[in-house]
Design a protein around this motif. Structure first.
Motif, short mmCIF file in Angstrom:
data_model
loop_
_atom_site.label_atom_id
_atom_site.label_comp_id
_atom_site.label_asym_id
_atom_site.label_seq_id
_atom_site.Cartn_x
_atom_site.Cartn_y
_atom_site.Cartn_z
N LEU A 86 3.61 5.74 -5.72
CA LEU A 86 3.47 5.85 -7.18
C LEU A 86 2.42 6.89 -7.58
CD1 LEU A 86 3.96 2.13 -8.14
CD2 LEU A 86 5.41 4.06 -8.82
N THR A 87 1.55 7.31 -6.67
CA THR A 87 0.64 8.41 -6.99
C THR A 87 1.42 9.72 -7.07
OG1 THR A 87 0.02 8.91 -4.70
CG2 THR A 87 -1.33 7.28 -5.88
N GLU A 120 -0.05 -9.13 -11.36
CA GLU A 120 0.26 -7.74 -10.99
C GLU A 120 1.76 -7.52 -10.88
OE1 GLU A 120 -1.99 -5.25 -8.25
OE2 GLU A 120 -3.27 -7.00 -7.91
N GLU A 138 3.98 -4.75 -12.96
CA GLU A 138 4.84 -3.74 -12.33
C GLU A 138 6.30 -3.88 -12.77
OE1 GLU A 138 3.90 -1.10 -10.75
OE2 GLU A 138 1.80 -1.67 -10.63
N ALA A 146 0.83 -1.21 0.00
CA ALA A 146 0.00 0.00 0.00
C ALA A 146 0.86 1.26 0.00
CB ALA A 146 -0.94 -0.01 1.20
N LEU A 186 7.67 -2.65 -5.95
CA LEU A 186 6.29 -3.11 -5.84
C LEU A 186 6.13 -4.46 -6.53
CD1 LEU A 186 3.35 -2.76 -5.01
CD2 LEU A 186 3.02 -1.32 -7.04
N HIS A 196 8.33 1.01 -9.03
CA HIS A 196 7.59 -0.05 -9.73
C HIS A 196 8.27 -1.40 -9.53
CE1 HIS A 196 4.38 2.03 -11.93
NE2 HIS A 196 5.23 3.04 -12.10
N ARG A 219 2.23 1.77 -3.48
CA ARG A 219 1.17 2.27 -4.38
C ARG A 219 0.90 3.74 -4.11
NH1 ARG A 219 -2.15 -3.29 -4.41
NH2 ARG A 219 -1.27 -4.05 -6.36
N SER A 220 0.94 4.12 -2.86
CA SER A 220 0.77 5.54 -2.52
C SER A 220 1.93 6.36 -3.10
CB SER A 220 0.70 5.70 -1.01
OG SER A 220 0.51 7.04 -0.66
#
Length: 176
Positions: free
Chosen positions: A76-77, A101, A105, A70, A89, A86, A73-74
């Motif tokens: 990567l925002t 997934e 990535e 998580a 992840l 990436h 992913r945060s």
């Protein structure tokens, strides 16, 4: 970490110095202290990948892989084109058996950072082959003192490439 704390205690708060202290806490196994520093740093400078990577590492080492995923992913925002984020992840997703997934990535990582492509492609091959390291055989033809391989560029353009086992990169003409 204790010595470093003493060195920076009387100095103005330098975010980079605190970041390094977080790394030292992580190495010393003091994950909660490290996480607190990395969280603070990600709030101050969300465009830096180091604190995000540090935070996800502390979470992973504390057995909280879902939380680490998580966090990445945060990250990567804020940093959508960061190949290292990436890749990390993708590795975590592979570790938690989320193969499709993970492959996505790792592929994105290789597209963004070509230096990561070799490692990523090996990991992708392993994921696709059920844990076995795949072996590839590429037919070559000899032409004088050179070896040539048939290749397909962008899924449609057929061409022959010269094999140069000492090459660091491949270059194509703009026309090609």
């Amino acid at each position: 970490a204790k010595i470093y704390e003493l060195v920076i205690q009387d100095k103005p708060v330098d975010p980079l110095a605190k970041f390094h202290l977080g790394e030292l806490y992580e190495l010393a196994g003091q994950h909660d202290k490290a996480a607190a520093i990395f969280i603070d740093y990600t709030k101050r400078m969300p465009q830096a990948n180091g604190p995000w990577l540090g935070l996800s590492a502390t979470q992973e080492h504390s057995g909280r892989k879902k939380e680490a995923i998580a966090t990445l992913r945060s990250a990567l925002t804020h940093l959508p084109n960061d190949g290292i984020l990436h890749q990390r992840l993708g590795i975590l997703l592979a570790d938690t058996n989320q193969k499709p997934e993970a492959i996505k990535e790792l592929t994105r990582s290789a597209e963004l950072a070509w230096a990561l492509a070799s490692y990523n492609s090996g990991l992708i091959g392993t994921l696709r082959s059920g844990g076995k390291v795949p072996q590839y055989y590429v037919p070559v033809t000899r032409s004088g003192d050179s070896y040539l391989v048939d290749a397909v560029l962008n899924g449609s353009k057929k061409l022959k490439l010269v094999v140069d086992s000492n090459a660091d990169s491949v270059a194509f003409s703009p026309a090609l």
